[in-house]
Design an enzyme around this catalytic site. Structure first.
Site, PDB file in Angstrom:
ATOM      1  N   GLY A 139     -12.453  31.289  32.754  1.00 11.21           N
ATOM      2  CA  GLY A 139     -12.128  30.112  33.540  1.00 11.21           C
ATOM      3  C   GLY A 139     -13.399  29.436  33.996  1.00 11.21           C
ATOM      4  O   GLY A 139     -14.452  30.062  34.102  1.00 11.21           O
TER       5      GLY A 139
ATOM      6  N   GLN B  78     -18.451  23.928  39.086  1.00 10.54           N
ATOM      7  CA  GLN B  78     -19.405  24.884  38.541  1.00 10.54           C
ATOM      8  C   GLN B  78     -20.349  24.253  37.521  1.00 10.54           C
ATOM      9  O   GLN B  78     -21.365  24.856  37.173  1.00 10.54           O
ATOM     10  CB  GLN B  78     -18.687  26.069  37.908  1.00 10.54           C
ATOM     11  CG  GLN B  78     -18.020  26.966  38.918  1.00 10.54           C
ATOM     12  CD  GLN B  78     -17.365  28.139  38.230  1.00 10.54           C
ATOM     13  OE1 GLN B  78     -16.237  28.042  37.775  1.00 10.54           O
ATOM     14  NE2 GLN B  78     -18.096  29.250  38.161  1.00 10.54           N
TER      15      GLN B  78
ATOM     16  N   CYS C  81     -18.108  36.328  38.861  1.00 12.16           N
ATOM     17  CA  CYS C  81     -18.106  34.860  38.805  1.00 12.16           C
ATOM     18  C   CYS C  81     -19.269  34.374  37.946  1.00 12.16           C
ATOM     19  O   CYS C  81     -20.374  34.890  38.049  1.00 12.16           O
ATOM     20  CB  CYS C  81     -18.224  34.311  40.224  1.00 12.16           C
ATOM     21  SG  CYS C  81     -18.277  32.513  40.329  1.00 12.16           S
ATOM     22  N   LEU C  82     -19.008  33.366  37.126  1.00 14.87           N
ATOM     23  CA  LEU C  82     -20.070  32.796  36.296  1.00 14.87           C
ATOM     24  C   LEU C  82     -21.177  32.167  37.139  1.00 14.87           C
ATOM     25  O   LEU C  82     -22.305  32.044  36.680  1.00 14.87           O
ATOM     26  CB  LEU C  82     -19.492  31.755  35.331  1.00 14.87           C
ATOM     27  CG  LEU C  82     -18.504  32.285  34.288  1.00 14.87           C
ATOM     28  CD1 LEU C  82     -17.990  31.148  33.419  1.00 14.87           C
ATOM     29  CD2 LEU C  82     -19.119  33.381  33.454  1.00 14.87           C
TER      30      LEU C  82
ATOM     31  N   HIS D  38      -9.154  32.179  42.041  1.00 17.21           N
ATOM     32  CA  HIS D  38     -10.615  32.119  41.972  1.00 17.21           C
ATOM     33  C   HIS D  38     -11.078  30.689  41.670  1.00 17.21           C
ATOM     34  O   HIS D  38     -11.971  30.161  42.326  1.00 17.21           O
ATOM     35  CB  HIS D  38     -11.103  33.095  40.897  1.00 17.21           C
ATOM     36  CG  HIS D  38     -12.585  33.178  40.779  1.00 17.21           C
ATOM     37  ND1 HIS D  38     -13.311  34.226  41.280  1.00 17.21           N
ATOM     38  CD2 HIS D  38     -13.482  32.334  40.200  1.00 17.21           C
ATOM     39  CE1 HIS D  38     -14.598  34.025  41.015  1.00 17.21           C
ATOM     40  NE2 HIS D  38     -14.718  32.892  40.352  1.00 17.21           N
ATOM     41  N   GLU D  39     -10.449  30.067  40.662  1.00 17.72           N
ATOM     42  CA  GLU D  39     -10.856  28.710  40.282  1.00 17.72           C
ATOM     43  C   GLU D  39     -10.504  27.702  41.375  1.00 17.72           C
ATOM     44  O   GLU D  39     -11.271  26.778  41.648  1.00 17.72           O
ATOM     45  CB  GLU D  39     -10.227  28.313  38.948  1.00 17.72           C
ATOM     46  CG  GLU D  39     -10.595  29.213  37.783  1.00 17.72           C
ATOM     47  CD  GLU D  39     -12.092  29.388  37.593  1.00 17.72           C
ATOM     48  OE1 GLU D  39     -12.502  30.454  37.118  1.00 17.72           O
ATOM     49  OE2 GLU D  39     -12.874  28.463  37.922  1.00 17.72           O
TER      50      GLU D  39
ATOM     51  N   HIS E 190     -13.117  27.571  43.952  1.00 19.95           N
ATOM     52  CA  HIS E 190     -14.252  26.722  43.576  1.00 19.95           C
ATOM     53  C   HIS E 190     -13.979  25.258  43.906  1.00 19.95           C
ATOM     54  O   HIS E 190     -14.884  24.531  44.329  1.00 19.95           O
ATOM     55  CB  HIS E 190     -14.577  26.851  42.088  1.00 19.95           C
ATOM     56  CG  HIS E 190     -15.382  28.054  41.748  1.00 19.95           C
ATOM     57  ND1 HIS E 190     -16.639  28.301  42.246  1.00 19.95           N
ATOM     58  CD2 HIS E 190     -15.097  29.107  40.943  1.00 19.95           C
ATOM     59  CE1 HIS E 190     -17.110  29.433  41.766  1.00 19.95           C
ATOM     60  NE2 HIS E 190     -16.182  29.952  40.977  1.00 19.95           N
TER      61      HIS E 190
END
Length: 189
Positions: A47, A52, A91-92, A133-134, A137
């Site tokens: 995702g 991000q 997380c990225l 999670h997304e 963000h």
């Protein structure tokens, strides 16, 4: 310039701002999604939220690698949640670090797709966690915000070490092995 987005890392102020609603789902939005996909796939994420990659819009893409291909949720909102599930999450935007995070086990999320159609998804476990999670963000919330004060302090200390290693190009112990909730073989954005 497809594939030129770089994933922003914790510490970048763009990750702490609430993203703006998307009012017109048009060709620009479709191009933005097309440009975000390579960044997600190159990072082996499941995702990626627009903030991000520095875009302050309420949109995220995801691919759980279950044969459905990449999907997009625009202006998503969780309308219902239930249960509790603890899972190791990464997380990225905070590469190399993972944390045990408690989130609702099931969610009902609504939003729009790239054609402007209403989307309603009842998700559980990994997919539910991905959506939460997304959505975090999109609201300027990061993974570390879900930690207790002492754990958060330690996480920020570890992040400074990790960031120094990333910037110097060295791979410390935190970089080795699969990272849960980040890569295709685990879970995360």
């Amino acid at each position: 310039m497809a594939g030129t987005f770089e994933i922003r890392l914790m510490g970048d102020p763009v990750l702490r701002q609430r993203a703006a609603e998307i009012t017109d789902i048009d060709g620009r939005v479709a191009r933005m999604v097309d440009d975000m996909l390579p960044a997600m796939y190159e990072a082996e994420g499941i995702g990626l939220a627009a903030p991000q990659v520095g875009i302050q819009r309420r949109l995220f893409i995801f691919d759980l690698y279950e044969g459905d291909g990449p999907q997009t949720l625009i202006n998503p909102e969780i309308v219902e949640s239930d249960g509790e599930w603890t899972y190791t999450e990464g997380c990225l935007s905070v590469p190399g670090l993972t944390f045990e995070i408690v989130r609702p086990k099931e969610v009902h999320i609504v939003g729009r797709d790239l054609d402007g159609n209403e989307v309603s998804i009842e998700a559980d476990e990994l997919q539910a966690r991905l959506f939460q999670h997304e959505l975090d963000h999109l609201d300027g919330v990061l993974l570390v915000d879900h930690l207790e004060k002492a754990e958060r302090k330690e996480a920020l200390r570890e992040w400074r070490v990790q960031l120094a290693q990333l910037q110097s190009g060295t791979n410390g112990p935190a970089q080795s092995g699969p990272v849960p909730l980040v890569g295709r073989n685990a879970a995360g954005d």
